[in-house]
Write a protein that holds these residues in place. Structure first.
Motif, PDB file in Angstrom:
ATOM      1  N   GLN A  29       0.895  -1.306   0.126  1.00 36.42           N
ATOM      2  CA  GLN A  29       0.072   0.040   0.103  1.00 36.42           C
ATOM      3  C   GLN A  29       0.869   1.117   0.027  1.00 36.42           C
ATOM      4  OE1 GLN A  29      -2.205  -0.571   3.472  1.00 36.42           O
ATOM      5  NE2 GLN A  29      -4.099  -1.832   2.445  1.00 36.42           N
ATOM      6  N   THR A  30       1.844   1.136   0.630  1.00 32.23           N
ATOM      7  CA  THR A  30       2.745   2.411   0.941  1.00 32.23           C
ATOM      8  C   THR A  30       4.117   2.057   0.707  1.00 32.23           C
ATOM      9  OG1 THR A  30       1.312   3.224   2.366  1.00 32.23           O
ATOM     10  CG2 THR A  30       3.348   4.188   2.219  1.00 32.23           C
ATOM     11  N   ILE A  31       4.970   2.963   0.001  1.00 29.19           N
ATOM     12  CA  ILE A  31       6.487   2.740   0.185  1.00 29.19           C
ATOM     13  C   ILE A  31       7.181   4.105   0.511  1.00 29.19           C
ATOM     14  CG2 ILE A  31       8.578   2.505  -1.309  1.00 29.19           C
ATOM     15  CD1 ILE A  31       6.969   0.830  -3.454  1.00 29.19           C
ATOM     16  N   TYR A  32       7.998   3.764   1.531  1.00 28.66           N
ATOM     17  CA  TYR A  32       8.760   5.206   1.885  1.00 28.66           C
ATOM     18  C   TYR A  32      10.157   4.849   1.774  1.00 28.66           C
ATOM     19  CZ  TYR A  32      10.371   8.054   6.186  1.00 28.66           C
ATOM     20  OH  TYR A  32      10.955   8.625   6.762  1.00 28.66           O
ATOM     21  N   VAL A  33      10.475   5.864   0.941  1.00 25.00           N
ATOM     22  CA  VAL A  33      12.053   5.994   0.573  1.00 25.00           C
ATOM     23  C   VAL A  33      12.815   7.082   1.207  1.00 25.00           C
ATOM     24  CG1 VAL A  33      13.473   6.107  -1.444  1.00 25.00           C
ATOM     25  CG2 VAL A  33      11.261   4.695  -1.769  1.00 25.00           C
ATOM     26  N   ASN A  34      13.778   6.593   1.986  1.00 26.74           N
ATOM     27  CA  ASN A  34      14.714   7.754   2.573  1.00 26.74           C
ATOM     28  C   ASN A  34      15.974   7.548   1.972  1.00 26.74           C
ATOM     29  OD1 ASN A  34      16.602   8.547   4.829  1.00 26.74           O
ATOM     30  ND2 ASN A  34      14.869   9.240   5.606  1.00 26.74           N
ATOM     31  N   ASN A  35      17.245   8.425   2.309  1.00 21.53           N
ATOM     32  CA  ASN A  35      18.383   8.115   1.807  1.00 21.53           C
ATOM     33  C   ASN A  35      19.214   6.935   2.722  1.00 21.53           C
ATOM     34  OD1 ASN A  35      18.928   9.476   4.211  1.00 21.53           O
ATOM     35  ND2 ASN A  35      20.457  10.906   3.472  1.00 21.53           N
ATOM     36  N   GLY A  36      18.455   6.395   3.626  1.00 24.09           N
ATOM     37  CA  GLY A  36      19.166   5.227   4.522  1.00 24.09           C
ATOM     38  C   GLY A  36      18.355   4.236   4.414  1.00 24.09           C
ATOM     39  N   TRP A  37      17.267   4.044   3.910  1.00 19.48           N
ATOM     40  CA  TRP A  37      16.469   2.885   4.007  1.00 19.48           C
ATOM     41  C   TRP A  37      15.133   2.988   2.907  1.00 19.48           C
ATOM     42  CZ3 TRP A  37      16.329   5.810   8.284  1.00 19.48           C
ATOM     43  CH2 TRP A  37      15.472   6.651   8.784  1.00 19.48           C
ATOM     44  N   THR A  38      14.588   1.891   2.578  1.00 18.85           N
ATOM     45  CA  THR A  38      13.207   1.873   1.666  1.00 18.85           C
ATOM     46  C   THR A  38      12.349   0.822   2.576  1.00 18.85           C
ATOM     47  OG1 THR A  38      14.244   2.157  -0.488  1.00 18.85           O
ATOM     48  CG2 THR A  38      12.231   0.974  -0.412  1.00 18.85           C
ATOM     49  N   MET A  39      11.096   1.416   2.903  1.00 15.13           N
ATOM     50  CA  MET A  39      10.403   0.584   3.775  1.00 15.13           C
ATOM     51  C   MET A  39       8.993   0.352   3.139  1.00 15.13           C
ATOM     52  SD  MET A  39      11.346   1.673   7.583  1.00 15.13           S
ATOM     53  CE  MET A  39      10.288   3.313   7.852  1.00 15.13           C
ATOM     54  N   VAL A  40       8.257  -0.469   3.005  1.00 17.14           N
ATOM     55  CA  VAL A  40       7.176  -1.002   2.607  1.00 17.14           C
ATOM     56  C   VAL A  40       5.951  -1.304   3.523  1.00 17.14           C
ATOM     57  CG1 VAL A  40       7.938  -1.416   0.251  1.00 17.14           C
ATOM     58  CG2 VAL A  40       7.554  -3.248   1.817  1.00 17.14           C
ATOM     59  N   HIS A  41       4.689  -1.052   3.274  1.00 20.62           N
ATOM     60  CA  HIS A  41       3.564  -1.237   4.088  1.00 20.62           C
ATOM     61  C   HIS A  41       2.681  -1.965   3.488  1.00 20.62           C
ATOM     62  CE1 HIS A  41       0.310  -1.009   7.200  1.00 20.62           C
ATOM     63  NE2 HIS A  41      -0.257  -0.302   6.381  1.00 20.62           N
ATOM     64  N   GLY A  42       2.033  -2.816   3.795  1.00 28.01           N
ATOM     65  CA  GLY A  42       0.887  -3.626   3.162  1.00 28.01           C
ATOM     66  C   GLY A  42      -0.202  -4.079   4.236  1.00 28.01           C
TER      67      GLY A  42
END
Length: 107
Positions: A29-42
């Motif tokens: 549902q959501t992808i959160y991209v930062n310069n130190g990580w990529t995180m996903v939420h479903g």
């Protein structure tokens, strides 16, 4: 006796090293991209075998092997509306609070 004890200790310790499990099948549902990580939420993706403090998101970091390929796979699955199943082991992402993605299946 020493060999038996060594073998028993090795087996017990190796279970901790190779901890991990697959998540349930779900859509990102959501992808959160930062310069130190990529995180996903479903919303319906669940699984936290190592007891990370925030299993709502799943993470990869640029130092992970195949980071670029996994990042691209997560983006492609999100934009194509495909369901994914993740293999997670350890904690990663923001403050090391999220399950670390090691493998991705796209359905």
């Amino acid at each position: 006796m020493k060999k038996l004890l060594t073998a028993a200790c090795t087996l017990l310790l190796s279970a901790q090293v190779y901890a991990g499990a697959q998540t349930s099948l779900g859509e990102i549902q959501t992808i959160y991209v930062n310069n130190g990580w990529t995180m996903v939420h479903g919303g319906n993706i669940t699984g936290n075998p190592d007891g990370c403090s925030n299993p709502e998101y799943y993470a990869i970091v640029p130092s992970d092997a195949n980071y670029n390929a996994m990042h691209a796979t997560l983006l492609a699955a999100k934009f194509a509306g495909k369901k994914v199943r993740l293999w997670v082991s350890g904690c990663s992402g923001q403050n090391n609070r999220h399950p670390r993605i090691h493998s991705i299946w796209v359905y």
